[in-house]
Design a protein around this motif. Sequence first.
Motif, PDB file in Angstrom:
ATOM      1  N   ALA A 100       0.966  -1.298  -0.180  1.00 24.33           N
ATOM      2  CA  ALA A 100       0.079  -0.034   0.208  1.00 24.33           C
ATOM      3  C   ALA A 100       1.100   1.129   0.009  1.00 24.33           C
ATOM      4  O   ALA A 100       0.350   2.214  -0.200  1.00 24.33           O
ATOM      5  N   ASN A 101       1.982   1.035   0.355  1.00 20.04           N
ATOM      6  CA  ASN A 101       3.059   2.213   0.582  1.00 20.04           C
ATOM      7  C   ASN A 101       4.288   2.264  -0.447  1.00 20.04           C
ATOM      8  O   ASN A 101       5.179   2.465  -0.137  1.00 20.04           O
ATOM      9  N   LYS A 102       3.654   2.039  -1.621  1.00 14.20           N
ATOM     10  CA  LYS A 102       4.728   2.256  -2.841  1.00 14.20           C
ATOM     11  C   LYS A 102       6.012   1.315  -2.485  1.00 14.20           C
ATOM     12  O   LYS A 102       6.879   1.704  -2.865  1.00 14.20           O
ATOM     13  N   GLY A 360      -1.028  -0.201  -5.433  1.00 17.42           N
ATOM     14  CA  GLY A 360      -1.070  -0.423  -4.200  1.00 17.42           C
ATOM     15  C   GLY A 360      -2.262  -0.967  -3.496  1.00 17.42           C
ATOM     16  O   GLY A 360      -2.703  -0.686  -2.464  1.00 17.42           O
TER      17      GLY A 360
END
Length: 455
Positions: A100-102, A360
């Motif tokens: 979800a956070n690159k 993501g």
Amino acid sequence: MLHKGYGLVLATLTFVAIALTTMAVKVGMADPAPIVRSLDSMSYVVDSIGNELVAAQRQVAQVDTFTVTQAPPPPARPKNIILMIGDGMGITHITAATIANKNQLHLERLPVVGLMKTFSNQLITDSAASATAMATGKKTYNGAIAMDSKGNKLKTIIEIAEDKGLSTGIITTSSVTHATPASFYAHQPKRSRINREVSAEFMTQKIEVLMGGGKRYFKPKHRKDKRDLIKELEKKGYTVVDNVDEVGSKVPRKMVCLIADMQPKGYSRRGDFLPKATAKATRILDRDRDGFFMVVEGAQIDWGGHSRNSKFIINEMLDFDRSVGEALDFAEADGETLVIVTSDHETGGYSINEGSLKKGEVSAKFTDDYHTATMVPLYAYGPGAEIFSGTIDNTDIFFKSCELLDLEIPASILEARKKSEIEGLDATTELDSTDIMEAHGADFGTGYGRRFNKK
Ligand code: MG
Ligand code: ZN
């Protein structure tokens, strides 16, 4: 011109001299006393700090024999330890947050990684028993707050650190009286319906920083004994606020921050309390020249697992990870702080089966809505980090932290560890579903807590 061999000797001499100086600074030449007195399993620490100094000195004396070999460096000793607990955080929870956070987290900044067994005297632990294991070095029954299966109170690492003159702090996104934080400073036979007893126990401690929810348990209106614990705290010199921002850039000597009446809200409505609290607490505690021991809990990662909700988990994970970032920023600048990030148990039997790294996105499944027996990850950064690698037990958090901070381990705990048997193994737990529901502050859906009803 210097002979090649002579140059080598010179270089080696210089290297050994630098190594010796470094060790001397880190362990204190005047007092190379062993850290742990009677723990066989940990004698390597004694060897590496005590004996290797002697060995290195001998090597310097014999350097003209051309047989100098570099001994492995001893584990460095931190002045401060920040223990960060993601409640219910398994490897999948971390993976989901990464996606979800690159594809990156602050957690990746910690170079030492290990695995930790989470058993209590049951195969599946609860947060109280697991926090008790980490806080006291003893495995106990589910629901116990720093008490053993025979009903004895267990001294916590926070209490031991305070006895030795270190400063301490506890921060959580649950109520400060909840199982995980409470197990570091209170002693109760059962985790549920004891919030007011736990807040009263806090008043007997010397802890410098306490931040989280549970304000009502300090108010006379909600206490049978009508004590106004907020007033009492202020009398004891605490700055008491209900928002970290209230103190601005000031660094109070002692601070209690109670952000909610009971359980704080989820991340989307709670905001950046946890990272801000982590940063503020390091500044308060860093005033103590003797060092500090601090616990930071991302409490609601567990609640996301119980409610089988990936979005809930990811929000709480990223909030916890930003707090890890704050702790690491402090530790990197400080150079004498060990940061340990781990979990009390996995929640949900969580696994990712579909998704997109590009977008993501995570599509996941849960095998259950309760905790599982799966080992949890452990990350470490800073002086002494290397002794947390490999596969360790939850009680090792206590033993290794005590070693590194030179804290005295109670004789009864050392004795119990030597026997290496778990008291009351597989004894029936007294927790019922009501306990579990109240313990987590909300109803997370049907079937919740059913494992505890199934005997
Ligand atoms: Mg917890
Ligand atoms: Zn839980």
